[in-house]
Design a protein around this motif. Structure first.
Motif, PDB file in Angstrom:
ATOM      1  N   ASP A 102       0.812  -1.220   0.000  1.00  7.84           N
ATOM      2  CA  ASP A 102       0.000   0.000   0.000  1.00  7.84           C
ATOM      3  C   ASP A 102       0.844   1.269   0.000  1.00  7.84           C
ATOM      4  OD1 ASP A 102      -2.330  -1.510   0.044  1.00  7.84           O
ATOM      5  OD2 ASP A 102      -2.340  -1.615   2.234  1.00  7.84           O
ATOM      6  N   LEU A 103       2.173   1.118   0.012  1.00  5.28           N
ATOM      7  CA  LEU A 103       3.060   2.273  -0.090  1.00  5.28           C
ATOM      8  C   LEU A 103       3.648   2.343  -1.490  1.00  5.28           C
ATOM      9  CD1 LEU A 103       4.997   2.111   3.312  1.00  5.28           C
ATOM     10  CD2 LEU A 103       2.913   3.402   2.750  1.00  5.28           C
ATOM     11  N   SER A 104       4.211   3.484  -1.824  1.00  6.29           N
ATOM     12  CA  SER A 104       4.777   3.679  -3.161  1.00  6.29           C
ATOM     13  C   SER A 104       6.096   2.926  -3.299  1.00  6.29           C
ATOM     14  CB  SER A 104       5.022   5.164  -3.417  1.00  6.29           C
ATOM     15  OG  SER A 104       6.070   5.636  -2.569  1.00  6.29           O
ATOM     16  N   GLU A 144       8.718   4.803  -1.349  1.00 10.55           N
ATOM     17  CA  GLU A 144       8.661   4.592   0.099  1.00 10.55           C
ATOM     18  C   GLU A 144       9.170   3.209   0.486  1.00 10.55           C
ATOM     19  OE1 GLU A 144       4.822   7.324   1.397  1.00 10.55           O
ATOM     20  OE2 GLU A 144       4.507   5.559   0.109  1.00 10.55           O
ATOM     21  N   ASN A 145       8.959   2.223  -0.374  1.00 11.22           N
ATOM     22  CA  ASN A 145       9.467   0.879  -0.091  1.00 11.22           C
ATOM     23  C   ASN A 145      10.985   0.810  -0.220  1.00 11.22           C
ATOM     24  OD1 ASN A 145       7.493  -1.563   0.342  1.00 11.22           O
ATOM     25  ND2 ASN A 145       6.405  -0.101  -0.972  1.00 11.22           N
ATOM     26  N   LEU A 146      11.541   1.607  -1.090  1.00 11.48           N
ATOM     27  CA  LEU A 146      12.992   1.579  -1.283  1.00 11.48           C
ATOM     28  C   LEU A 146      13.738   2.239  -0.123  1.00 11.48           C
ATOM     29  CD1 LEU A 146      13.253   2.409  -5.087  1.00 11.48           C
ATOM     30  CD2 LEU A 146      13.686   0.203  -3.988  1.00 11.48           C
ATOM     31  N   PHE A 147      13.091   3.145   0.577  1.00 12.00           N
ATOM     32  CA  PHE A 147      13.740   3.858   1.684  1.00 12.00           C
ATOM     33  C   PHE A 147      12.872   3.767   2.944  1.00 12.00           C
ATOM     34  CE2 PHE A 147      15.274   5.784  -2.214  1.00 12.00           C
ATOM     35  CZ  PHE A 147      16.646   5.885  -1.995  1.00 12.00           C
ATOM     36  N   PRO A 148      12.699   2.542   3.484  1.00 13.95           N
ATOM     37  CA  PRO A 148      11.825   2.409   4.648  1.00 13.95           C
ATOM     38  C   PRO A 148      12.433   2.956   5.931  1.00 13.95           C
ATOM     39  CG  PRO A 148      12.880   0.319   4.179  1.00 13.95           C
ATOM     40  CD  PRO A 148      13.276   1.256   3.067  1.00 13.95           C
ATOM     41  N   HIS A 149      13.764   3.026   5.972  1.00 11.20           N
ATOM     42  CA  HIS A 149      14.441   3.493   7.183  1.00 11.20           C
ATOM     43  C   HIS A 149      15.385   4.648   6.826  1.00 11.20           C
ATOM     44  CE1 HIS A 149      12.867  -0.091   9.035  1.00 11.20           C
ATOM     45  NE2 HIS A 149      13.517  -0.854   8.177  1.00 11.20           N
ATOM     46  N   HIS A 150      15.344   5.694   7.583  1.00 10.31           N
ATOM     47  CA  HIS A 150      16.266   6.824   7.438  1.00 10.31           C
ATOM     48  C   HIS A 150      16.310   7.354   6.002  1.00 10.31           C
ATOM     49  CE1 HIS A 150      17.459   5.541  11.402  1.00 10.31           C
ATOM     50  NE2 HIS A 150      17.896   4.375  10.930  1.00 10.31           N
ATOM     51  N   PRO A 151      15.173   7.730   5.424  1.00 11.59           N
ATOM     52  CA  PRO A 151      15.183   8.292   4.066  1.00 11.59           C
ATOM     53  C   PRO A 151      15.847   9.669   4.050  1.00 11.59           C
ATOM     54  CG  PRO A 151      13.020   8.549   5.061  1.00 11.59           C
ATOM     55  CD  PRO A 151      13.827   7.706   6.010  1.00 11.59           C
ATOM     56  N   ALA A 164       7.205   4.411 -12.175  1.00  9.76           N
ATOM     57  CA  ALA A 164       7.103   5.758 -11.625  1.00  9.76           C
ATOM     58  C   ALA A 164       7.284   5.653 -10.115  1.00  9.76           C
ATOM     59  CB  ALA A 164       5.743   6.357 -11.961  1.00  9.76           C
ATOM     60  N   PRO A 165       8.139   6.514  -9.517  1.00  7.40           N
ATOM     61  CA  PRO A 165       8.434   6.376  -8.086  1.00  7.40           C
ATOM     62  C   PRO A 165       7.216   6.394  -7.193  1.00  7.40           C
ATOM     63  CG  PRO A 165       9.938   7.925  -9.130  1.00  7.40           C
ATOM     64  CD  PRO A 165       8.894   7.597 -10.146  1.00  7.40           C
ATOM     65  N   GLY A 166       6.157   7.088  -7.640  1.00  3.24           N
ATOM     66  CA  GLY A 166       4.961   7.183  -6.813  1.00  3.24           C
ATOM     67  C   GLY A 166       3.986   6.035  -6.996  1.00  3.24           C
ATOM     68  N   THR A 167       4.301   5.090  -7.883  1.00  2.00           N
ATOM     69  CA  THR A 167       3.408   3.956  -8.121  1.00  2.00           C
ATOM     70  C   THR A 167       3.274   3.106  -6.856  1.00  2.00           C
ATOM     71  OG1 THR A 167       4.107   3.868 -10.439  1.00  2.00           O
ATOM     72  CG2 THR A 167       3.023   1.914  -9.547  1.00  2.00           C
ATOM     73  N   LEU A 168       2.052   2.720  -6.536  1.00  2.00           N
ATOM     74  CA  LEU A 168       1.868   1.812  -5.407  1.00  2.00           C
ATOM     75  C   LEU A 168       2.517   0.475  -5.735  1.00  2.00           C
ATOM     76  CD1 LEU A 168      -1.831   2.398  -4.251  1.00  2.00           C
ATOM     77  CD2 LEU A 168       0.281   3.259  -3.218  1.00  2.00           C
ATOM     78  N   LEU A 169       3.286  -0.038  -4.810  1.00  3.57           N
ATOM     79  CA  LEU A 169       4.004  -1.277  -5.062  1.00  3.57           C
ATOM     80  C   LEU A 169       3.057  -2.417  -5.416  1.00  3.57           C
ATOM     81  CD1 LEU A 169       7.010  -2.476  -4.727  1.00  3.57           C
ATOM     82  CD2 LEU A 169       5.959  -3.658  -2.819  1.00  3.57           C
TER      83      LEU A 169
END
Length: 506
Positions: free
Chosen positions: A102-104, A107-114, A142-147
């Motif tokens: 449900d995240l983009s 957001e999945n690529l940088f779950p910690h300390h973005p 697209a980076p904003g695409t929901l995973l």
């Protein structure tokens, strides 16, 4: 324990690690109670190589991965990194994806300390960092695409991308292709070549031996927590060698069952059957009095074949005939044709655990087949299953609630439910899963009695040894097709494993 190339004169780098090695584990021991999950295990991972780790379930693969990644401390042994590898360390991509659908993608690529700027998420910096890594893996979402909107294969590659953003020296891929279609596997194999070209060491955990022969530079095999083949070069081994290392020697088959005479009537017949994405031109026949196994790696299609016979899956092409009544259109239709189905998950699909033994054991014969009269009494129904429960040696009375029985006796209740229907065709999906040796032996006895009584038995099992014990022959599935048959003296655990793995892989 031996390793090809350990004593080849390569100079150490000052950390006791030979040049080219990024990680060296030696003498690893991890015990749980009196059981050693790892018993003196060692492995060396080299820069620019794919090192496959294989072994049966329970061999120690997962424990070794946890020790290497630092999430589990060994009881004994050493683990050393080369100096240049320490900064990057190890990244692990597990079989079960740890992503957030449900995240983009970003957001999945940088779950910690973005990356942040002025206290806010710096999406531009995140995208700039991610773009070359995604491109290297052949991804361009697209980076904003929901995973969750991406195909499974791209989700898997996204998790690999997240691991690579940490710039690891060693990447562990744990069963990365278990849920991927063939095209996605080919794509992943291309990614592996790219990553090893960058000097990353890859530990590739898999049970697909054909995959090992395609992608690995070296292979280590574990059996019962010990190394049975250590760092062998891929070109020096074949699938039979790997199976022997996993299982041990190949003992001769015990006295096989006496199969039904050739030419007997087919109680189950599939001809040219297709199920989109699962079966392609599958033909098979099971005669009355015969026990036939179906086997393959995960997703090979054997499970779909069982579902077709039971009326649980529709077909797009081909002919199906079960018990002389054509293709079952539903499970109820199959039951009325004389089909019994014992599922692998008894608690979800086989039992009403909050009901009594008699309620479970009479459910199919009474409700689906209308046996027992219009208004039978509890005593009449309880009495009607006495012969069946005695035959199964069930430890429990007819009025006992099922969830108070042992797992083995619960499985016997599932069998009782179907034996009470006097089936002509018996379909068994992992029939002894989760039961002890004694119950397993009793289940195998019942399977033999069913066949001896004229039933056609079709069985799948995650345990190859079980198939060799109960079957007259086993049909091997690969990528939705029947590619071979193993029977007679060739039907050993070793022979079956070789047949499954020879052409196996997603």
């Amino acid at each position: 324990m031996t390793y090809d190339g350990v004593a080849d004169g390569r100079p150490a780098d000052g950390d006791g690690v030979a040049r080219g090695d990024l990680l060296v584990a030696e003498g690893l021991v991890k015990a749980y109670g009196g059981v050693r999950a790892l018993d003196g295990v060692g492995i060396r991972l080299r820069a620019g190589e794919v090192h496959a780790l294989v072994g049966e379930n329970g061999a120690g693969k997962s424990t070794l991965v946890r020790v290497l990644s630092g999430t589990l401390a060994p009881d004994e042994g050493s683990l050393r990194f080369a100096r240049e590898a320490r900064a990057g360390g190890i990244a692990v991509v597990s079989q079960e994806l740890s992503l957030f659908p449900d995240l983009s993608v970003r957001e999945n690529l940088f779950p910690h300390h973005p990356p942040r700027r002025f206290g806010l998420l710096d999406r531009g910096a995140m995208d700039r960092a991610a773009r070359p890594v995604l491109a290297e893996l052949g991804l361009d979402p697209a980076p904003g695409t929901l995973l969750g909107e991406l195909p499974l294969a791209e989700q898997q590659l996204t998790e690999i991308a997240r691991a690579l953003l940490r710039r690891p020296s060693v990447l562990v891929l744990d069963e990365p292709t278990s849920a991927l279609p063939a095209a996605a596997v080919d794509r992943l194999e291309g990614v592996l070549r790219t990553l090893t070209g960058r000097g990353i060491a890859i530990l590739y955990v898999t049970h697909f031996l054909a995959e090992v022969m395609r992608v690995a530079h070296r292979v280590t095999v574990l059996r019962d927590g010990r190394v049975t083949l250590a760092g062998a070069r891929r070109e020096d081994v074949g699938v039979p060698d790997l199976v022997t290392a996993m299982l041990g020697g190949a003992p001769p088959r015990q006295v096989p069952r006496t199969p039904v005479a050739a030419g007997g009537p087919a109680a189950v017949e599939l001809s040219g059957v297709c199920v989109p994405g699962r079966l392609a031109d599958v033909s098979l026949a099971v005669r009355a009095g015969e026990v036939v196994g179906v086997a393959g790696l995960q997703g090979a299609g054997h499970a779909a074949a069982l579902e077709v016979v039971c009326g649980r899956t529709d077909v797009s092409a081909g002919r199906v005939d079960v018990a002389g009544r054509g293709r079952p259109r539903s499970l109820r239709d199959a039951v009325r044709a004389g089909v019994a189905f014992v599922p692998s998950d008894r608690k979800r699909h086989g039992l009403m655990t909050d009901r009594t033994v008699w309620e479970n054991a009479t459910a199919v014969s009474r409700l689906a087949l209308g046996r027992g009269g219009l208004l039978p009494s509890r005593a009449e129904l309880a009495g009607s299953i006495q012969n069946v429960t005695a035959r199964l040696r069930l430890r429990g009375g007819p009025y006992d609630v099922v969830n108070r029985l042992s797992g083995g006796n619960q499985q016997k209740v599932v069998f009782a439910k179907w034996l009470a229907t006097d089936p002509r065709v018996v379909v068994l999906d992992d029939p002894t899963r989760g039961v002890d040796v004694g119950v397993r032996s009793e289940m195998h006895r019942i399977i033999g009695e069913l066949a001896a009584g004229g039933a056609a038995v079709l069985v799948a099992s995650t345990d190859p040894a079980e198939l060799t014990e109960v079957c007259d022959r086993v049909l091997v599935f690969v990528r939705g097709r029947v590619v071979g048959e193993v029977g007679g003296t060739e039907l050993t655990e070793h022979g079956l494993a070789v047949a499954i793995q020879a052409e196996g892989g997603p």
